[in-house]
Design a protein around this motif. Structure first.
Motif, PDB file in Angstrom:
ATOM      1  N   VAL A 231      11.008   4.046  -8.076  1.00  0.00           N
ATOM      2  CA  VAL A 231       9.885   3.243  -7.598  1.00  0.00           C
ATOM      3  C   VAL A 231       8.603   4.048  -7.753  1.00  0.00           C
ATOM      4  O   VAL A 231       8.519   5.185  -7.269  1.00  0.00           O
ATOM      5  CB  VAL A 231      10.081   2.858  -6.109  1.00  0.00           C
ATOM      6  N   PRO A 232       7.615   3.521  -8.458  1.00  0.00           N
ATOM      7  CA  PRO A 232       6.367   4.270  -8.642  1.00  0.00           C
ATOM      8  C   PRO A 232       5.586   4.356  -7.338  1.00  0.00           C
ATOM      9  O   PRO A 232       5.727   3.493  -6.462  1.00  0.00           O
ATOM     10  CB  PRO A 232       5.606   3.443  -9.685  1.00  0.00           C
ATOM     11  N   PRO A 233       4.777   5.378  -7.163  1.00  0.00           N
ATOM     12  CA  PRO A 233       3.986   5.484  -5.934  1.00  0.00           C
ATOM     13  C   PRO A 233       2.970   4.357  -5.841  1.00  0.00           C
ATOM     14  O   PRO A 233       2.466   3.879  -6.858  1.00  0.00           O
ATOM     15  CB  PRO A 233       3.298   6.848  -6.075  1.00  0.00           C
ATOM     16  N   SER A 234       2.666   3.961  -4.629  1.00  0.00           N
ATOM     17  CA  SER A 234       1.690   2.897  -4.422  1.00  0.00           C
ATOM     18  C   SER A 234       0.289   3.407  -4.701  1.00  0.00           C
ATOM     19  O   SER A 234       0.037   4.615  -4.707  1.00  0.00           O
ATOM     20  CB  SER A 234       1.773   2.385  -2.981  1.00  0.00           C
ATOM     21  N   GLN A 235      -0.636   2.489  -4.921  1.00  0.00           N
ATOM     22  CA  GLN A 235      -2.017   2.879  -5.168  1.00  0.00           C
ATOM     23  C   GLN A 235      -2.605   3.583  -3.955  1.00  0.00           C
ATOM     24  O   GLN A 235      -3.398   4.519  -4.089  1.00  0.00           O
ATOM     25  CB  GLN A 235      -2.861   1.648  -5.520  1.00  0.00           C
ATOM     26  N   ASP A 236      -2.207   3.132  -2.761  1.00  0.00           N
ATOM     27  CA  ASP A 236      -2.699   3.780  -1.546  1.00  0.00           C
ATOM     28  C   ASP A 236      -2.258   5.237  -1.501  1.00  0.00           C
ATOM     29  O   ASP A 236      -3.041   6.133  -1.157  1.00  0.00           O
ATOM     30  CB  ASP A 236      -2.163   3.029  -0.314  1.00  0.00           C
ATOM     31  N   PHE A 237      -0.998   5.490  -1.881  1.00  0.00           N
ATOM     32  CA  PHE A 237      -0.499   6.860  -1.907  1.00  0.00           C
ATOM     33  C   PHE A 237      -1.224   7.681  -2.966  1.00  0.00           C
ATOM     34  O   PHE A 237      -1.593   8.832  -2.734  1.00  0.00           O
ATOM     35  CB  PHE A 237       1.011   6.865  -2.175  1.00  0.00           C
ATOM     36  N   LEU A 238      -1.440   7.079  -4.143  1.00  0.00           N
ATOM     37  CA  LEU A 238      -2.146   7.790  -5.212  1.00  0.00           C
ATOM     38  C   LEU A 238      -3.576   8.126  -4.799  1.00  0.00           C
ATOM     39  O   LEU A 238      -4.095   9.196  -5.148  1.00  0.00           O
ATOM     40  CB  LEU A 238      -2.150   6.955  -6.489  1.00  0.00           C
ATOM     41  N   ASP A 239      -4.196   7.231  -4.050  1.00  0.00           N
ATOM     42  CA  ASP A 239      -5.548   7.506  -3.545  1.00  0.00           C
ATOM     43  C   ASP A 239      -5.533   8.694  -2.591  1.00  0.00           C
ATOM     44  O   ASP A 239      -6.447   9.534  -2.606  1.00  0.00           O
ATOM     45  CB  ASP A 239      -6.115   6.267  -2.837  1.00  0.00           C
TER      46      ASP A 239
END
Length: 443
Positions: free
Chosen positions: A323-331
């Motif tokens: 599962v790819p990381p969420s955009q919130d996590f990437l932020d």
């Protein structure tokens, strides 16, 4: 955008004041109106421009030019003419509400919702039942997230103009938001989804209505009609039959058939995209949730994945894909990286980390604990590595950067390799910073 009732322009052009046809201005306006009615907008614009040359403050000519510009999608031109018309209007003019409403439409088309809302409110101050402004204001209110308030505005617009298709279509789309429990229960009965004598709406009933309504809004009835040469009579029902508001909806039988049909079609689409049949029912969305239900129909997110696949876009995960990381996590990761740079860290590669390990004989744990290494995990397999690049007063914590810069200097001799007395002293004795077990040596 489709919210704009530009057909009102024709009425304005035909009824915007009676000019004597025998006068040059009157004849000019009549010519322009005929051309506009015939949808010859290029000639109409030329004619109304000539009219304006005869009287540069003529409200009828200014409004007509604004209307032609809207038809030609010349938003700036239309705005200029409508604003000019406002300056020339007498206080008794009946066109204030119309003109402000058109300015609201222009602002909305330009994406300037705040300005559009101000224009619509100004229009409604002259005529609180002006439908175009009610609908435009509702569109903005809906975009701002106040769905119930928007629904009330669409209702008001329909009370004034029952056949307004824009307001009716948008109000129907908001039914799950503004329907009372009684209305929702009745809607389910009309779709044969609950027993006729049921008295109270349950949570599962509400969920079912939302799903059936969503399927209708996504074109589910047309989807079924394409699949069945003759659609079974019990798959749809007609509400408000024999009225001007007749509306076809799915029955529970039609809804179930639709879900099954979409699921079957999705299997074929995924296989065509290269997914093995044995993997199809284990596909997941980008959050890791399965997209197929046990009955082989799609979940809501599964329907999105399916529609993306129809467009040739991959929005699913195969069974072994992480599962790819969420955009919130990437932020959050990006913010942490910025914080590290601001605190004197620089990022190093995995190869450079291995160089540091070899030159120091230290384990990664020791490097993190004593030698200023910072490890930032992104996924289970992806990590970012940072070392302190500023002088901390600690030769231990600055040692990894010393080795990184010495390694980099082999390719770029112009790079400065910082001094590190601790490393140099250990080198004199042919020692590394750590022992064979990876732990830090004591001096």
């Amino acid at each position: 955008m489709r919210y704009f009732k530009l057909f009102l322009l024709a009425n304005v052009l035909l009824c915007s004041g009676v000019l004597a046809a025998q006068t040059p201005l009157g004849a000019c306006m009549e010519q322009g109106k005929k051309e506009f009615a015939g949808q010859d907008f290029v000639r109409a614009r030329a004619s109304f421009t000539k009219c304006l040359q005869l009287d540069n403050k003529n409200v009828d000519a200014l409004l007509s030019l604004g209307g032609v510009c809207l038809k030609q999608d010349d938003l700036d031109g239309a705005q200029n003419y409508f604003l000019a018309a406002l300056k020339s209007m007498k206080r008794s003019s009946p066109y204030f509400s119309y003109t402000y409403s058109m300015l609201g439409d222009i602002a909305l088309k330009k994406g300037k919702n705040k300005a559009a809302l101000a224009y619509y409110n100004r229009s409604l101050s002259f005529n609180e039942a002006y439908v175009n402004s009610l609908v435009g204001k509702a569109v903005i209110t809906q975009a701002q997230g106040d769905q119930k308030a928007a629904a009330e505005m669409y209702k008001t617009a329909l009370a004034v103009e029952p056949l307004n298709l824009i307001a009716r279509k948008r109000l129907i789309a908001l039914e799950p938001v503004y329907f009372s429990d009684e209305e929702m229960l009745e809607a389910l009965k009309q779709r044969y989804a609950v027993l006729p004598d049921k008295k109270e709406l349950s949570d599962s009933d509400r969920e079912l209505f939302v799903k059936m309504h969503s399927a209708e809004q996504r074109g589910g009835i047309d989807y079924l009609k394409e699949k069945y040469p003759k659609l079974p009579a019990d798959y749809t029902a007609v509400l408000f039959k024999d009225t001007g508001f007749a509306r076809e909806v799915l029955t529970i039988s039609g809804y179930n058939a639709l879900q099954k049909q979409i699921g079957q079609d999705a299997i074929g689409v995924f296989q065509k995209a290269g997914v093995r049949m044995q993997d199809v029912f284990d596909l997941r969305d980008m959050k890791g949730q399965k997209i197929f239900l046990p009955d082989s129909s799609l979940t809501d997110s599964g329907f999105f994945v399916y529609t993306e696949a129809l467009q040739g876009r991959k929005a699913y995960l195969l069974p072994k894909e992480a599962v790819p990381p969420s955009q919130d996590f990437l932020d959050k990761v990006a913010k942490r990286v910025d914080d590290l740079y601001n605190n004197g860290y620089v990022e190093i590669s995995r190869t450079e980390l291995e160089v540091v390990k070899q030159q120091t004989a230290c384990s990664e744990e020791t490097l993190r604990k004593h030698l200023g290494l910072y490890v930032l995990p992104v996924t289970k397999k992806e990590k970012h590595y940072f070392v302190l690049a500023r002088d901390t007063g600690s030769d231990h914590k600055n040692a990894p950067y010393y080795f990184v810069q010495r390694y980099r200097a082999r390719r770029n001799p112009s790079l400065r390799v910082p001094e590190n007395k601790l490393v140099e002293r250990y080198s004199l004795w042919n020692l590394k910073l750590c022992s064979v077990d990876g732990d830090l040596l004591t001096e």
